[in-house]
Design an enzyme around this catalytic site. Structure first.
Site, mmCIF file in Angstrom:
data_model
loop_
_atom_site.group_PDB
_atom_site.id
_atom_site.type_symbol
_atom_site.label_atom_id
_atom_site.label_comp_id
_atom_site.label_asym_id
_atom_site.label_seq_id
_atom_site.Cartn_x
_atom_site.Cartn_y
_atom_site.Cartn_z
ATOM 1 C CE LYS A 38 -4.258 1.681 2.041
ATOM 2 N NZ LYS A 38 -4.769 1.970 0.710
ATOM 3 N N GLY A 43 6.592 0.633 5.672
ATOM 4 C CA GLY A 43 7.503 -0.250 4.936
ATOM 5 C C GLY A 43 7.556 0.069 3.455
ATOM 6 C CB CYS A 44 4.894 0.734 0.993
ATOM 7 S SG CYS A 44 4.066 -0.862 1.222
ATOM 8 C CB THR A 45 7.144 5.280 2.915
ATOM 9 O OG1 THR A 45 5.732 5.477 2.727
ATOM 10 C CG2 THR A 45 7.873 6.601 2.763
ATOM 11 C CB ALA A 48 8.977 4.036 -2.459
#
Length: 156
Positions: A38, A43-45, A48
């Protein structure tokens, strides 16, 4: 999950700008396809940002990056702009690509069961074949791990 040596499933999905992106346009280059749960979550930030910070290192090895989640084009646009991402984020709102690549299914987080994306990646060679599969990716270490593998695979 797909096996190393198999042809990567084709895709045609809109990126954060609404432009259709497909596997075919990356032929002749290495491609890291990273799947993440998401936009704008911790974690995704981190993942990225780490990929963004190493983007030039990927480019130097003739490699590009695309991120994929089931978030909308608009969500991807906000996330990419806020994080200043130089690569495409594909909006797989119909769950076609995540299903084709075997990364969508039952998950569990803090005792709660749900359907979602496993944080995993595929390194696709210039011929469009799966060269490496990464499961249970650690967001902070993943870019260097892929760059090391790219180095090994391109000098072999």
């Amino acid at each position: 999950m797909l096996d190393v040596g198999t042809q990567a499933p084709d895709f045609s999905l809109p990126d954060q700008h609404g432009a259709q992106r497909s596997l075919e346009e990356f032929q002749g280059k290495w491609l890291l396809v990273y799947f993440y749960p998401k936009d704008a979550t911790p974690g995704c930030t981190t993942e990225a940002q780490e990929l963004r910070d190493r983007y030039e290192d990927f480019a130097a090895q003739n490699a590009d990056i695309v991120g994929v989640s089931t978030d909308s084009v608009e969500s991807h646009k906000k996330f990419a702009e806020k994080q200043n991402l130089p690569f495409s984020l594909l909006a797989d709102t119909e769950k076609e690509m995540v299903t084709a690549y075997g990364v969508y299914g039952p998950r569990q987080f803090m005792g709660k069961k749900y359907e979602g994306i496993s944080r995993s990646s595929y390194l696709i060679n210039p011929k469009g074949e799966i060269a490496k599969v990464y499961e249970k990716v650690k967001p902070k270490e993943h870019p260097q791990e892929v760059l090391d593998d790219l180095q090994d695979l391109t000098t072999a």
